[in-house]
Design a protein around this motif. Structure first.
Motif, short mmCIF file in Angstrom:
data_model
loop_
_atom_site.label_atom_id
_atom_site.label_comp_id
_atom_site.label_asym_id
_atom_site.label_seq_id
_atom_site.Cartn_x
_atom_site.Cartn_y
_atom_site.Cartn_z
N VAL B 72 2.81 5.39 3.04
CA VAL B 72 1.12 4.84 2.47
C VAL B 72 1.63 3.83 2.73
O VAL B 72 2.23 2.73 2.78
CB VAL B 72 1.01 5.58 1.28
N GLY B 73 0.62 3.28 3.32
CA GLY B 73 -0.31 1.71 3.55
C GLY B 73 -1.47 1.59 2.85
O GLY B 73 -2.40 2.10 3.26
N THR B 74 -1.58 0.00 2.61
CA THR B 74 -2.94 -0.21 1.92
C THR B 74 -3.23 -1.86 2.66
O THR B 74 -2.29 -2.53 2.43
CB THR B 74 -3.85 -0.08 0.26
N SER B 75 -4.25 -2.06 3.04
CA SER B 75 -4.45 -3.14 4.08
C SER B 75 -3.37 -3.65 4.68
O SER B 75 -2.98 -4.81 4.36
CB SER B 75 -5.26 -4.03 2.70
N GLY B 76 -2.60 -2.77 5.19
CA GLY B 76 -1.68 -2.86 6.26
C GLY B 76 -0.04 -3.51 5.38
O GLY B 76 0.59 -3.65 6.12
N ILE B 77 -0.25 -3.21 4.20
CA ILE B 77 1.18 -3.74 3.06
C ILE B 77 1.30 -2.15 2.62
O ILE B 77 0.87 -1.33 2.29
CB ILE B 77 0.31 -4.61 2.08
N ALA B 409 -4.32 -6.30 -1.69
CA ALA B 409 -3.71 -5.28 -1.36
C ALA B 409 -3.25 -3.99 -1.89
O ALA B 409 -2.72 -3.06 -2.10
CB ALA B 409 -2.13 -6.10 -2.31
N GLN B 413 -8.26 -0.51 2.76
CA GLN B 413 -8.05 0.94 3.36
C GLN B 413 -6.77 1.22 3.07
O GLN B 413 -6.17 0.61 3.27
CB GLN B 413 -8.15 0.77 5.05
N THR B 414 -6.57 2.50 2.80
CA THR B 414 -5.26 3.22 2.19
C THR B 414 -5.32 4.46 3.47
O THR B 414 -6.03 5.55 3.37
CB THR B 414 -5.15 4.04 0.93
N ARG B 415 -3.88 4.91 4.64
CA ARG B 415 -3.71 5.65 5.43
C ARG B 415 -2.45 6.19 4.90
O ARG B 415 -1.37 5.22 3.98
CB ARG B 415 -3.46 5.33 6.68
#
Lengths: 410, 425
Positions: B72-77, B409, B413-415
C-alpha cells in the motif's frame, strides 16, 4: 478437469504472480510522490541518514494526536501540531489562537490569569477559559511551518542591517527587530548576542517575539496543547487553578520534543511555481517597483547552521523578519516583546499561493484571517506600508492581476 | 450454473424454519451441511458458521483465520511488502438442551480497535462473543452474556471467509466499531411466512466511553472504546446502551435491516457528584442485501449515520455527525468443478466506500469541513470451496483532511494491492 477451467485458473494464478511481482518492482500502481512545488512537507535536501531518521520521528510527533491520557489540556487550542499546521502549511480559522494581556514592552500583566493565550477548547468537565476583564486581545492564524529552519539561520547581523537600511526610506518604512527577553533555559542560537538590557533579537510569531524554534515548539506544546516540556514545565492551567496538581514530569519527553524541533527546522522551503511565466515576471517587477519588496525581502542569506543543509543558503522568504507599524486598522491593542500594538512582523510570503490548499479552497490572510483575497490583504496594509498599498491601488487592473499572479506563484 | 450465494457461508445450521427461531441443535452434532435455501437473516450469522462435532464431546467447534500480503502506498510513500496475520478466531457451541444454546468466540485480531497506531503494538486475544440463548417462543428468545450489538449487518456478519475483500469496510470498522460486542441482555425473534422473513432484536448492554471524543485519532472515533480494559465490567456512563434492529427479508427480493444504537457515553458522574452533562451518541443504520435472480449478482450495502453530543468548547475536529457506508457487488463468473474441486467459484467483485468523519460546516467560517474519504476496490476471488476464499484486491482511495488538504503522508491518494486467504476450519 476441463481445459476451460484449467486455463481460467491458470490465468488467475498468473495474474496474481504478475501483480505481486510488478507491484514490488514497479511504482505505476502506486500514487506519485507529493510534488514539492505544491507540497511543503518534505525535508531539505542533503540530510544525512541519521538526520532523515530524526526528521521522520519528528514528522510522526508533529502529527501525533494528543489526548488527556498523553497530556492534552485541560485548556488547549488543538490536539496536535498538525491540527493547526495542516500539511505543514498555514492554519485555518477554525484553529485560530487568541492572545491576550500585553499592551506594551513592559510585559504581559495577565500571565497569572491564563495569559498569554486563551485555551479556546477544554476537556469535558472544565469550565471554559475566558479572557480576563480589561485584557487586550488579538487573534492569530497559525503561520506556515515550512522553511522555518532557514529563517532561524538568518544571522542577527543580517536582520540589523535590513533595519538600518530603512533609516532614510522615503515611504516611512522604519522596521526594527523585536527584542525580547528569552528564558534562560532556551539554548542560544549561533552568533546571537543579547543587547545591553539582556534582550535578544527574536524573529518567530506574528509579533516576532519568539527567539528560536526550541522556544517556539515549547510554547506551542504549552499554550496550544497544554503539554509541559522541560523548557516550559508549568501548564498554564496551574496559574489559574493553584489546587490543580502540576505535571510530575514533562508531558512530552526530550527525545520527542527534540525530534519535533529538528523536523520544523528541516522542512523544505516552499518552491515558486511558474517563475518563468511572463505575467509572473511582470508581477514580480511591479511588486518591487511599488515598494512591497522593501519589507517583503525577496532574497535573504543564511549564515552558519549546525545542520549543513541550512548553512549559507540563499532563500526567498519575502520577509525582513522585522516588525513594522501597519497602521490603526491592524492595531488590535495587543502586543508581544518590544513591539508596539500596531507593529507586526513582515509575514513571509513564500507558500502564499498554496494557502487555498489548506483553507478549504478559500483564503484567509493577515494575522487573523480577516482578508479573504490577496487584494483585500494589500488594501489592509497601512502605516509604513500605506504608500506601497496606495501604489498598488493605482496600478491598472492588468498590472494588479500580474502582481496577484506573481504572489500566487509563491 | 448452479444457483450461487455470494457470501457463501453455505454451511448452515438453521434449517427448521417452522420449528422456531433458534437453530436445530442436532446440527451441532456433526459436519455442517450445505444450505439449499435462503431462509436466513443477517441476525442468523452468529450461528451461521461451520461447526464440527467430534465423538461424544458435548461441544461443537469451529473457527476461521485471515492472512494476507499487501503493498500500500499513500502520497508516494509505502512501507513496502507487508505480510499480515489479521485474525484467528475459535468458536465453540453447545446445545445445553433442546431450546437452550450457548456459543462463544475467542478471537485474535491484529487491530482490535480499528486503530492503525494500535496495530503496531501487536494484536490481542479477546472474547468476542459468549452468550446463552433461551427460547421461550420462536418470537421471543432471550440472549445474555457477551453479545454482539446488532447495529447494521456487518457487525453481526463479519467473518472473513464470507467476504471477497481482505479489508473490512472502513465505515463499518472505523466509523462504527466492528465486532462490537458488550456484556448485555436482550431478546430476539423471527418468523418465516412463505417467501417472507421478519426478525427483531433488542438488547441492553454496556456501551461507549469518553474516549470516543478523546483519542489519538483526533476525531470522533467510536471504536476507541474497544481499547478499554474495563469495559466488560464497568460502564463509563452507568447507563445502558440500547440496540435494536428490525429485519425484513424476502427470498426473492432481499433483506432490509434498520437498526439503532444509542445511549449516554460519557462519565458524567463521579462518586455521586455530577461532573458533566449526560452526552448521548445515537447511531442509525440501514443495510440491504440481495441476489439478482438472473445474473446471481450479490449486492450488499450498509450505511450509517452517527450523531454525537459534543461538549461545548470542544475542537470541531471531533465531529458531532458522521456518515458513511459501503456497497459490495459480487459477480460469480464461473461456478462448478474446477481443478478437482466440486463447488469452486471464481468471482469478480467491486466495493465502493465513502466516509465523512465531520459532517457539517466550520463554525468559524461557515465553510464545509472535509475530513472524508472515498474508495473503490475491484477484486477477483476464487473459492475452491464455499468455506475458503483466495482474494486479490486493488484499492483506489482518496482522502482529505478537515481543511480539504490532500497533501500529507496519511492523506491524499492511496493505492494498495492485497492478496489474502481466509478460511473456516
Amino acid at each position: 478437469m476441463s481445459k476451460r477451467y484449467l486455463i481460467i485458473s491458470g490465468l488467475f494464478v498468473l495474474t496474481l504472480a504478475i501483480t505481486i511481482g510488478s507491484v514490488s518492482s514497479c511504482k505505476k500502481l502506486m500514487p506519485d510522490m507529493i510534488d514539492p512545488n505544491f507540497g511543503v512537507c518534505g525535508p531539505v535536501d542533503d540530510l544525512t541518514n541519521s538526520q532523515t531518521i530524526l526528521f521522520s520521528r519528528g514528522n510522526d510527533q508533529f502529527f501525533a494526536i494528543r489526548d488527556a491520557a498523553t497530556g492534552l489540556g485541560p485548556y488547549f487550542v488543538s490536539n496536535s501540531c498538525g491540527g493547526c499546521h495542516s500539511s505543514d502549511n498555514r492554519g485555518h480559522p477554525f484553529t485560530i489562537l487568541t492572545r491576550f494581556g500585553q499592551t506594551d514592552s513592559t510585559g504581559n500583566k495577565f500571565l497569572g490569569q491564563g495569559g498569554p493565550q486563551l485555551g479556546s477548547s477544554n476537556l469535558p468537565g472544565y469550565t471554559p477559559e475566558q479572557i480576563p476583564a480589561g485584557a487586550a486581545s488579538s487573534k492569530f492564524i497559525a503561520p506556515i511551518t515550512a522553511g522555518l529552519g532557514f529563517l532561524e539561520a538568518v544571522p542577527d547581523t543580517e536582520i540589523i542591517n535590513m533595519a538600518r537600511r530603512n533609516a532614510n526610506n522615503p515611504d516611512g518604512v522604519r522596521g526594527h527587530p523585536n527584542y525580547s527577553a528569552v528564558p534562560s533555559n532556551i539554548p542560544p542560537l549561533y552568533g546571537s548576542v543579547p543587547r545591553a538590557d539582556g534582550k535578544y533579537i527574536c524573529r518567530f510569531g506574528r509579533k516576532a517575539s519568539t527567539y528560536s524554534l526550541v522556544q517556539q515548539v515549547a510554547a506551542a506544546y504549552n499554550h496550544d496543547m497544554g503539554i509541559t516540556s522541560d523548557y516550559m514545565p508549568i501548564n498554564p492551567y496551574n496559574y489559574l487553578d493553584q489546587t490543580a496538581p502540576p505535571a510530575s514530569s514533562p508531558e512530552v519527553n526530550n527525545d520527542d520534543f527534540n525530534s519535533v524541533v529538528f523536523y520544523v527546522t528541516c522542512l523544505q522551503t516552499p518552491n515558486q511555481r511558474n517563475a518563468d511565466d511572463p505575467t509572473v515576471k511582470r508581477g514580480n517587477a511591479l511588486f518591487v517597483q511599488i515598494g512591497c519588496e522593501t519589507c517583503h525581502k525577496q532574497t535573504l542569506k543564511t549564515g552558519y547552521s549546525p545542520i549543513a543543509a541550512l548553512s549559507n543558503q540563499t532563500i526567498s522568504p519575502f520577509t525582513d523578519l522585522l516588525v513594522h507599524d501597519m497602521g490603526q486598522a491592524l492595531d488590535d491593542g495587543y502586543t508581544e516583546g518590544d513591539a508596539k500594538t500596531s507593529e507586526w512582523r513582515t509575514t513571509p510570503l513564500w507558500g502564499l499561493g498554496l494557502a487555498r490548499n489548506v483553507q478549504g479552497g478559500n483564503i484567509y490572510l493577515m494575522h487573523d484571517g480577516r482578508a479573504h483575497s490577496i487584494q483585500e490583504a494589500i488594501k489592509l496594509h497601512g502605516g509604513e506600508a500605506a504608500a506601497s498599498s496606495a501604489r498598488f491601488s493605482k496600478l491598472s487592473t492588468q498590472e494588479q492581476n500580474a502582481v496577484i499572479t506573481f504572489l500566487n506563484s509563491l | 450454473m448452479k444457483r450461487y450465494y455470494c457470501f457463501p457461508v453455505l454451511i448452515v445450521l438453521l434449517t427448521s424454519l417452522s420449528a422456531g427461531a433458534q437453530i436445530d441443535s442436532s446440527l451441532l452434532n456433526g459436519m455442517a451441511k450445505t444450505d439449499t435455501t435462503r431462509k436466513k437473516l443477517s441476525m442468523d450469522a452468529i450461528y451461521d458458521r461451520p461447526f464440527l462435532k467430534m465423538g461424544k464431546l458435548p461441544v461443537a467447534i469451529g473457527g476461521y483465520m485471515e492472512a494476507n500480503w499487501q503493498y500500500v502506498g499513500t502520497s508516494g510513500i509505502s512501507i513496502g511488502n507487508q505480510f499480515q496475520f489479521r485474525r484467528f478466531s475459535l468458536f465453540a457451541a453447545s446445545s445445553i438442551s433442546n431450546r437452550i444454546k450457548f456459543l462463544s468466540e475467542i478471537e485474535y485480531e491484529d487491530d482490535p480497535a480499528g486503530d492503525p497506531d494500535e496495530a503496531t503494538e501487536g494484536g490481542k486475544f479477546e472474547v468476542e462473543y459468549a452468550a446463552i440463548d433461551i427460547e421461550l417462543h420462536p418470537l421471543l428468545n432471550l440472549r445474555g452474556g457477551m453479545i454482539v450489538n446488532p447495529i447494521g449487518s456487518f457487525n453481526e456478519n463479519h467473518d472473513g471467509p464470507k467476504w471477497e475483500f481482505t479489508d473490512r469496510p472502513i465505515a463499518m470498522t472505523q466509523m462504527l466499531p466492528d465486532t462490537w460486542s458488550n456484556p448485555g441482555f436482550g431478546a430476539y425473534g423471527k418468523e418465516y411466512s412463505g417467501h417472507w422473513m421478519y426478525g427483531y432484536e433488542f438488547y441492553l448492554s454496556g456501551g461507549f466511553n469518553d474516549s470516543i471524543i478523546d483519542n489519538t485519532q483526533g476525531r470522533t472515533f467510536l471504536p476507541a472504546t474497544k481499547a478499554s480494559t474495563t469495559r466488560f465490567t464497568k460502564s463509563a456512563s452507568g447507563e445502558p446502551l440500547y440496540t435494536a434492529k428490525i429485519s425484513l427479508g424476502n427470498d426473492r427480493i432481499g433483506e432490509l435491516g434498520l437498526s439503532y444504537m444509542g445511549g449516554v457515553y460519557n462519565t458524567w458522574q463521579i462518586e455521586g457528584a455530577t461532573v458533566d452533562d449526560k452526552r448521548r451518541v445515537n447511531v442509525f443504520d440501514a443495510d440491504f442485501n440481495t441476489i439478482l435472480p438472473w445474473t446471481h449478482t450479490n449486492i450488499v450495502t450498509e450505511w450509517a449515520y452517527i450523531a454525537i453530543d459534543i461538549p461545548p468548547n470542544y475542537p470541531q475536529s471531533y465531529g458531532n455527525r458522521q456518515f458513511g457506508g459501503f456497497i459490495d457487488v459480487v459477480q460469480p463468473v464461473i461456478s462448478g468443478r474446477m481443478l478437482g474441486w466440486q463447488h469452486a467459484t471464481l468471482n469478480l467483485a467491486l466495493r465502493g466506500e465513502y466516509v465523512d468523519w465531520n459532517v457539517g460546516n466550520f463554525a468559524a467560517t461557515g465553510t464545509p469541513m472535509y475530513n472524508d474519504l472515498w474508495s473503490v476496490m475491484p477484486a477477483v476471488s476464487f473459492r475452491p470451496t464455499p468455506q475458503t476464499v483466495l482474494r486479490l484486491n486493488y484499492r483506489i482511495q482518496n482522502q482529505r483532511d478537515i481543511t480539504g488538504s490532500t497533501i500529507g503522508a496519511t492523506i491524499g491518494q492511496t493505492r494498495g494491492i492485497s492478496f489474502g486467504v481466509s478460511t473456516y476450519f
